[in-house]
Design a protein around this motif. Structure first.
Motif, PDB file in Angstrom:
ATOM      1  N   ALA A   1       0.691  -1.178   0.063  1.00  0.00           N
ATOM      2  CA  ALA A   1       0.051  -0.116   0.059  1.00  0.00           C
ATOM      3  C   ALA A   1       0.779   1.176   0.063  1.00  0.00           C
ATOM      4  O   ALA A   1       0.489   2.037  -0.492  1.00  0.00           O
ATOM      5  N   GLN A   2       2.086   1.120   0.501  1.00  0.00           N
ATOM      6  CA  GLN A   2       3.022   2.235   0.579  1.00  0.00           C
ATOM      7  C   GLN A   2       3.370   2.736  -0.734  1.00  0.00           C
ATOM      8  O   GLN A   2       3.779   3.982  -1.047  1.00  0.00           O
ATOM      9  N   THR A   3       3.566   1.778  -1.592  1.00  0.00           N
ATOM     10  CA  THR A   3       4.072   2.236  -2.933  1.00  0.00           C
ATOM     11  C   THR A   3       2.906   2.108  -3.989  1.00  0.00           C
ATOM     12  O   THR A   3       3.187   2.559  -5.139  1.00  0.00           O
ATOM     13  N   ALA A   4       1.756   1.670  -3.654  1.00  0.00           N
ATOM     14  CA  ALA A   4       0.853   1.608  -4.756  1.00  0.00           C
ATOM     15  C   ALA A   4      -0.050   3.180  -4.764  1.00  0.00           C
ATOM     16  O   ALA A   4       0.025   3.640  -3.765  1.00  0.00           O
ATOM     17  N   GLU A   5      -0.548   3.253  -5.900  1.00  0.00           N
ATOM     18  CA  GLU A   5      -1.155   4.418  -6.255  1.00  0.00           C
ATOM     19  C   GLU A   5      -2.509   4.034  -5.565  1.00  0.00           C
ATOM     20  O   GLU A   5      -3.096   3.094  -5.694  1.00  0.00           O
TER      21      GLU A   5
ATOM     22  N   GLY B   1      -3.556  -4.025  -6.282  1.00  0.00           N
ATOM     23  CA  GLY B   1      -2.402  -2.850  -6.081  1.00  0.00           C
ATOM     24  C   GLY B   1      -1.457  -2.757  -7.207  1.00  0.00           C
ATOM     25  O   GLY B   1      -1.561  -3.630  -7.996  1.00  0.00           O
ATOM     26  N   GLN B   2      -0.436  -1.958  -7.098  1.00  0.00           N
ATOM     27  CA  GLN B   2       0.690  -2.057  -7.731  1.00  0.00           C
ATOM     28  C   GLN B   2       1.943  -2.572  -7.262  1.00  0.00           C
ATOM     29  O   GLN B   2       1.937  -2.438  -5.987  1.00  0.00           O
ATOM     30  N   VAL B   3       2.819  -3.258  -7.937  1.00  0.00           N
ATOM     31  CA  VAL B   3       4.028  -3.547  -7.803  1.00  0.00           C
ATOM     32  C   VAL B   3       4.959  -2.274  -7.662  1.00  0.00           C
ATOM     33  O   VAL B   3       5.609  -2.321  -8.571  1.00  0.00           O
ATOM     34  N   SER B   4       5.347  -1.832  -6.529  1.00  0.00           N
ATOM     35  CA  SER B   4       6.187  -0.821  -6.256  1.00  0.00           C
ATOM     36  C   SER B   4       6.000   0.377  -7.304  1.00  0.00           C
ATOM     37  O   SER B   4       4.850   0.450  -7.475  1.00  0.00           O
ATOM     38  N   ASP B   5       7.040   0.691  -8.072  1.00  0.00           N
ATOM     39  CA  ASP B   5       6.602   1.890  -9.204  1.00  0.00           C
ATOM     40  C   ASP B   5       6.620   1.160 -10.531  1.00  0.00           C
ATOM     41  O   ASP B   5       6.809   2.246 -11.449  1.00  0.00           O
ATOM     42  N   SER B   6       6.534   0.006 -10.893  1.00  0.00           N
ATOM     43  CA  SER B   6       6.734  -0.508 -12.150  1.00  0.00           C
ATOM     44  C   SER B   6       5.509  -0.430 -12.906  1.00  0.00           C
ATOM     45  O   SER B   6       5.563  -0.358 -14.027  1.00  0.00           O
ATOM     46  N   GLY B   7       4.413  -0.014 -12.266  1.00  0.00           N
ATOM     47  CA  GLY B   7       3.278  -0.004 -13.144  1.00  0.00           C
ATOM     48  C   GLY B   7       2.336  -1.297 -13.170  1.00  0.00           C
ATOM     49  O   GLY B   7       1.306  -1.272 -13.715  1.00  0.00           O
ATOM     50  N   TRP B   8       3.285  -2.401 -12.887  1.00  0.00           N
ATOM     51  CA  TRP B   8       2.479  -3.599 -13.094  1.00  0.00           C
ATOM     52  C   TRP B   8       1.311  -3.730 -11.832  1.00  0.00           C
ATOM     53  O   TRP B   8       1.718  -3.318 -10.767  1.00  0.00           O
TER      54      TRP B   8
ATOM     55  N   ASN C   1      -9.869 -21.472  -1.766  1.00  0.00           N
ATOM     56  CA  ASN C   1      -9.561 -21.344  -3.130  1.00  0.00           C
ATOM     57  C   ASN C   1      -8.592 -20.058  -3.032  1.00  0.00           C
ATOM     58  O   ASN C   1      -8.505 -19.118  -2.126  1.00  0.00           O
ATOM     59  N   ALA C   2      -7.648 -20.051  -4.102  1.00  0.00           N
ATOM     60  CA  ALA C   2      -6.505 -18.949  -4.118  1.00  0.00           C
ATOM     61  C   ALA C   2      -6.079 -18.421  -5.579  1.00  0.00           C
ATOM     62  O   ALA C   2      -6.422 -19.268  -6.546  1.00  0.00           O
ATOM     63  N   ARG C   3      -6.013 -17.289  -5.718  1.00  0.00           N
ATOM     64  CA  ARG C   3      -5.469 -16.839  -7.115  1.00  0.00           C
ATOM     65  C   ARG C   3      -4.457 -15.704  -7.063  1.00  0.00           C
ATOM     66  O   ARG C   3      -4.736 -14.861  -6.105  1.00  0.00           O
ATOM     67  N   ILE C   4      -3.404 -15.696  -7.774  1.00  0.00           N
ATOM     68  CA  ILE C   4      -2.508 -14.641  -7.856  1.00  0.00           C
ATOM     69  C   ILE C   4      -2.424 -14.114  -9.373  1.00  0.00           C
ATOM     70  O   ILE C   4      -2.113 -14.927 -10.017  1.00  0.00           O
ATOM     71  N   GLY C   5      -2.367 -12.997  -9.383  1.00  0.00           N
ATOM     72  CA  GLY C   5      -2.336 -12.448 -11.036  1.00  0.00           C
ATOM     73  C   GLY C   5      -1.487 -11.109 -10.989  1.00  0.00           C
ATOM     74  O   GLY C   5      -1.310 -10.486 -10.113  1.00  0.00           O
ATOM     75  N   LEU C   6      -0.851 -10.919 -12.208  1.00  0.00           N
ATOM     76  CA  LEU C   6       0.066  -9.819 -12.499  1.00  0.00           C
ATOM     77  C   LEU C   6      -0.626  -9.201 -13.725  1.00  0.00           C
ATOM     78  O   LEU C   6      -0.726 -10.069 -14.830  1.00  0.00           O
ATOM     79  N   THR C   7      -0.850  -7.853 -13.913  1.00  0.00           N
ATOM     80  CA  THR C   7      -1.489  -7.001 -14.963  1.00  0.00           C
ATOM     81  C   THR C   7      -0.312  -6.133 -15.458  1.00  0.00           C
ATOM     82  O   THR C   7       0.161  -5.675 -14.647  1.00  0.00           O
ATOM     83  N   THR C   8      -0.198  -6.151 -16.726  1.00  0.00           N
ATOM     84  CA  THR C   8       0.673  -5.304 -17.392  1.00  0.00           C
ATOM     85  C   THR C   8       0.271  -3.774 -17.164  1.00  0.00           C
ATOM     86  O   THR C   8      -0.804  -3.598 -17.061  1.00  0.00           O
ATOM     87  N   PRO C   9       1.142  -2.835 -17.314  1.00  0.00           N
ATOM     88  CA  PRO C   9       1.006  -1.431 -16.951  1.00  0.00           C
ATOM     89  C   PRO C   9      -0.093  -0.982 -17.799  1.00  0.00           C
ATOM     90  O   PRO C   9      -0.834   0.104 -17.474  1.00  0.00           O
ATOM     91  N   ASP C  10      -0.246  -1.390 -19.090  1.00  0.00           N
ATOM     92  CA  ASP C  10      -1.504  -0.886 -19.735  1.00  0.00           C
ATOM     93  C   ASP C  10      -2.651  -1.519 -19.637  1.00  0.00           C
ATOM     94  O   ASP C  10      -3.472  -1.290 -20.482  1.00  0.00           O
ATOM     95  N   GLU C  11      -2.704  -2.474 -18.774  1.00  0.00           N
ATOM     96  CA  GLU C  11      -3.762  -3.368 -18.352  1.00  0.00           C
ATOM     97  C   GLU C  11      -4.431  -4.097 -19.458  1.00  0.00           C
ATOM     98  O   GLU C  11      -5.698  -4.298 -19.239  1.00  0.00           O
TER      99      GLU C  11
END
Length: 876
Positions: free
Chosen positions: A32-36, A762-769, A814-824
């Motif tokens: 949360a500290q790094t996510a917008e 949220g976002q992963v640091s400042d990467s935009g992912w 149940n569990a799910r982990i996902g990564l989304t590209t900066p352009d979504e």
């Protein structure tokens, strides 16, 4: 992959998913500290149409669970069978076939069905169109706008057969201004493959749009025999097309068409308890007892014994929706037509023996014999007009509905080489020699043995059902805070049904049943074995209605003297006024208090079973022949009465801390003439129980804990039971079954069930992912899985609990982990369902033709084990 390596891989996957989920849940602040911070506050209204009006779910004085498409994706819910992972009040189970044997329950209340004559207590509506049977509604959930679970009677607005609740599914409309689309591809264990895609294109800018979507799903079966025969796989696809037109601001037209097909091996069951009579199999001529896998080891290893069970379906439908703002009122019309065809083939009776074949797959079957299955054609028309009056103090709605349904239900069965031997070994043991049933047939045919192998019947049931109703639903704002909702619907139901045969084996020289019938009527069978001989050697699904009685007894049909299938034709008519009244008090913007009373109704109908109209007083009729006294025959009625429900509900809906929704509902549902279906081992017995009741409470908490973290908690307590006097007034034929229900809980109705979920976005640091982590734990208290909890001996005097009725309490995660590209545009996910691999039973029943009181073999229909995989999503 070897079994040991597979288990090791499963543990690694489970550990990886669980550790990642737990680590993210325990350290959300670091992200949360790094996510917008997201722009929304988490307090946006959730718009639903549970009252056929677009309203915030928090302002509706009803218990409604609104499920967003994203929530379905996060829990891996591909069809309505897995909705209990989100709503603990919802339960759905399937038995031998999904197209016929699927039952939906809400608050512990629903109709257990493997009989097309029974309709569901929970209505399913897709884009406003009623789906006449749960099996018709089992298509994949794709490209949805929203899904609503309405709990409690909904007959005023949602029409037919919603005495326990309704499931309202709305798909996405085409966009009139932009081109958009998506593609999702998944792969998982059991060779799971799923492809979903959709595209929306404006045809005429801001006037007309076209949307196409579809899904294809395939997976290996998770049940398997030692030889590798699989069951409970997936192989299905669905296509949907829509045209949406807004020629002006006052008119909109929506046309939809869809086609779906399934071709699956479903649904086998594990033998969870084997009969003590298995050692008698060799004595009666069987090369094997037919069961290699049974008990807890078979359940844990998902091991079955029988050959392929096939279940397929094809269906298509068209519907149209017109909305027209007339100025002083708004008109809505929805019309639809749907055609559904299913087929099923089962062999072996859940064992490896060659006992019988349901359908057209037996080597001994007559060439060209029909498959078993349902053919359903449904047409519906609904017209509504709604508006406001008295300076918008009154929001009124009136409407009318008409439905016409035609059912052709074919039930085809062929008896195979091991049928009589199996009957002897597992139902008579050593009571009458090495093969008493063959002896019966030999005695009734001049000493020449008659084998049932190849005996068959093609049974056909026809039913036409017409339903029409008029209804009104009105919301009166008495003050700015106090509102009164009043609604009513008059429903009229008419059904015509018949039972006949297209073909069957007859004649003493070819029919084992005819020979046994002759022997029984001639007094050549010991009295202690007469009932068993008729019941088992004249297996109801494979017996001709044209069997004759000996000339010495007056000839004619044997069914006038013995409890054998007979052709029939009948009519059912009923009407009812359903109604609802709710008082809502909006104390402030964040709190709604409400109380309501509803009266619901579910149509009666006909038991589409060959034994539904058999002779009831056979013993008295035969005794009368011996003494020269004429005893009038008494035949069972094939119809059953309509089910009615009265519910009181008190609730509160609140918004806490600006973003947390808290909804509480207390309810008491009283059912009269509750419809029950029992499979006795040789027939489906349908009857009305005087009363049933469900009393309890539901709690829902959901919302954002921070900008990036949201949570949901749902819990249901439901004491769903048959009162001690549930047999009062029940017809004589149903009394033995009903008395064993009184005082017990309803089937598949746990007293407590709950769901807890946590999501980080949220976002992963400042990467935009973007990062998505979701975890969900589903709990169910122990629940009954059989229709009737007590077993009875042949004399009907001794009862004992049926073995393995209860499914123990369990947790599933149940569990799910996902990564989304900066352009979504792209998302990459790994997921798992039932990560702890809890092996649970949905339905437990007696294994057909295998053991009696105290020695019963039992089968369990198993729910999905652990599933895991990965998904790639793309959108544009």
């Amino acid at each position: 992959m070897e079994e040991r390596e597979m288990r090791r891989f499963n543990r690694v996957i489970t550990a990886a998913l669980c550790s990642t989920v737990c680590s993210v849940m325990l350290m959300p602040a670091a992200f949360a500290q790094t996510a917008e911070a997201e722009e929304d506050s988490g307090n946006e209204p959730i718009i639903v149409t549970a009252t056929l009006r677009a309203m915030d779910v928090q302002d509706i004085p009803l218990a409604v669970t609104a499920v967003a498409p994203e929530a379905l994706e996060r829990q891996g819910i591909n069809d309505i069978k897995n909705l209990a992972a989100i709503s603990p009040s919802f339960n759905i189970q399937s038995s031998q076939t999904e197209t016929q044997g699927t039952s939906i329950k809400i608050r512990g209340v629903g109709t257990t069905g493997n009989n097309t004559g029974l309709e569901s207590s929970v209505g399913v509506f897709i884009d406003g169109v009623y789906q006449s049977r749960p099996g018709v509604a089992l298509g994949d959930l794709v490209d949805l706008e929203r899904l609503e679970i309405l709990r409690g009677p909904q007959g005023t607005l949602f029409g037919r057969n919603t005495s326990a609740g309704a499931l309202n599914v709305t798909t996405k409309r085409p966009s009139l201004s932009t081109t958009e689309g998506f593609v999702n591809a998944s792969y998982g264990n059991y060779n799971f493959m799923n492809l979903q895609a959709g595209v929306s294109v404006p045809v005429v800018q801001d006037v007309a749009g076209l949307r196409m979507s579809g899904t294809w799903r395939k997976r290996d079966g998770y049940l398997k025999t030692p030889s590798g025969v699989e069951s409970n796989d997936r192989d299905r696809y669905m296509l949907r097309g829509q045209l949406y037109v807004e020629p002006n601001a006052d008119v909109s037209i929506r046309l939809l068409a869809d086609y779906a097909k399934t071709d699956e091996q479903c649904c086998q069951a594990v033998i969870v308890r084997e009969t003590e009579l298995a050692p008698f199999s060799a004595l009666h001529g069987l090369a094997s007892d037919g069961v290699d896998q049974s008990g807890s080891s078979a359940l844990n290893n998902l091991s079955i014994n029988a050959k392929n069970y096939l279940n397929g379906s094809k269906q298509w439908g068209v519907s149209g929706e017109l909305k027209w703002d007339l100025g002083g009122a708004k008109l809505t019309y929805i019309g639809s037509y749907r055609k559904f065809d299913s087929s099923s083939t089962t062999t072996g009776g859940f064992t490896g023996n060659d006992t019988y074949t349901v359908g057209n797959g037996a080597t001994t079957s007559r060439p060209g014999i029909l498959p078993s299955g349902d053919h359903i054609k449904t047409m519906t028309q609904e017209l509504r007009i709604q508006g406001t009056a008295f300076n918008d103090k009154l929001d009124w709605l009136i409407g009318g509905f008409y439905g016409d349904e035609d059912i052709t239900a074919d039930q085809t069965m062929t008896l195979n080489a091991d049928f009589q031997k199996t009957n002897s070994a597992f139902n008579f043991a050593n009571l009458a020699g090495s093969n008493p049933l063959l002896a019966f047939t030999r005695a009734g045919n001049g000493g020449v043995a008659v084998d049932a192998n190849g005996n068959y019947a093609e049974n056909r049931f026809l039913q036409n059902a017409k339903s029409w109703s008029v209804f009104t639903h009105n919301v009166l704002s008495i003050t700015e805070k106090l509102s009164l909702t009043l609604g009513a619907r008059y429903v009229k139901e008419e059904k015509e049904a018949s039972f006949s045969q297209l073909g069957a084996t007859t004649g003493a020289g070819s029919s084992a049943c005819q020979a046994t019938t002759n022997a029984v009527l001639a007094g050549q069978v010991p009295s202690a074995l007469q009932g068993g001989a008729i019941l088992l050697n004249c297996f109801p699904f494979a017996v001709s209605t044209n069997l004759t009685a000996p000339a010495a007894l007056g000839g004619g049909l044997a069914s006038r003297l013995l409890p054998l299938p007979r052709a029939w034709s009948d009519t059912f008519k009923d009407d009812e006024i359903t109604y609802t009244a709710q008082v809502g008090y909006k104390a402030n913007e964040d709190l709604l208090l409400y109380a309501g009373y509803s009266h619901g109704f579910k149509s009666g109908g006909f038991n589409l079973d060959p034994m539904s109209a058999v002779l009831q007083n056979s013993a008295a009729v035969l005794a009368g022949l011996q003494t020269g006294t004429v005893v009038a025959p008494v035949y069972a009625e094939p119809d059953f009465k309509s089910e009615k429900v009265n519910q009181i509900e008190i609730g509160a809906k609140a918004t806490l801390f600006g973003s947390i929704k808290a909804n509480l509902a207390l309810f008491d549902m009283k059912m009269s003439d509750f419809q029950v279906l029992e499979f006795t081992g040789v027939q489906f017995l349908t009857f009305n129980v005087n009363s049933a009741r469900s009393t309890g409470a539901e709690l829902e908490l959901f919302g954002k804990l921070s900008d990036n973290i949201s949570a949901n908690v749902s819990a249901t307590y439901a004491n769903s039971r048959y009162p001690g006097n549930c047999a009062d007034g029940v017809v004589a034929a149903a009394l033995p079954s009903t008395r064993r229900l009184c005082g017990s809980s309803l089937t598949n109705a746990p007293k407590f069930a709950g769901v807890v979920g946590l999501t980080y976005e949220g976002q992963v640091s400042d990467s935009g992912w973007g990062l998505l982590v979701n975890g969900n734990i589903n709990y169910s208290d122990r629940r009954r899985t059989s229709t009737i909890p007590l077993d009875v001996n042949t004399a009907g005097t001794v009862t004992a609990p049926v073995p393995l009725d209860y499914q123990d309490a369990y947790f599933k995660m149940n569990a799910r982990i996902g990564l989304t590209t900066p352009d979504e545009q792209f998302t990459f996910e790994i997921w798992g369902t039932n990560l702890s691999n809890e092996i649970t039973r949905g339905i437990t029943a007696n294994t057909p033709l295998r053991g009696g009181f105290g020695t019963r073999s039992r089968i369990g229909f198993v729910e999905e084990p652990r599933m895991y995989g990965m998904t790639v999503r793309a959108k544009f």
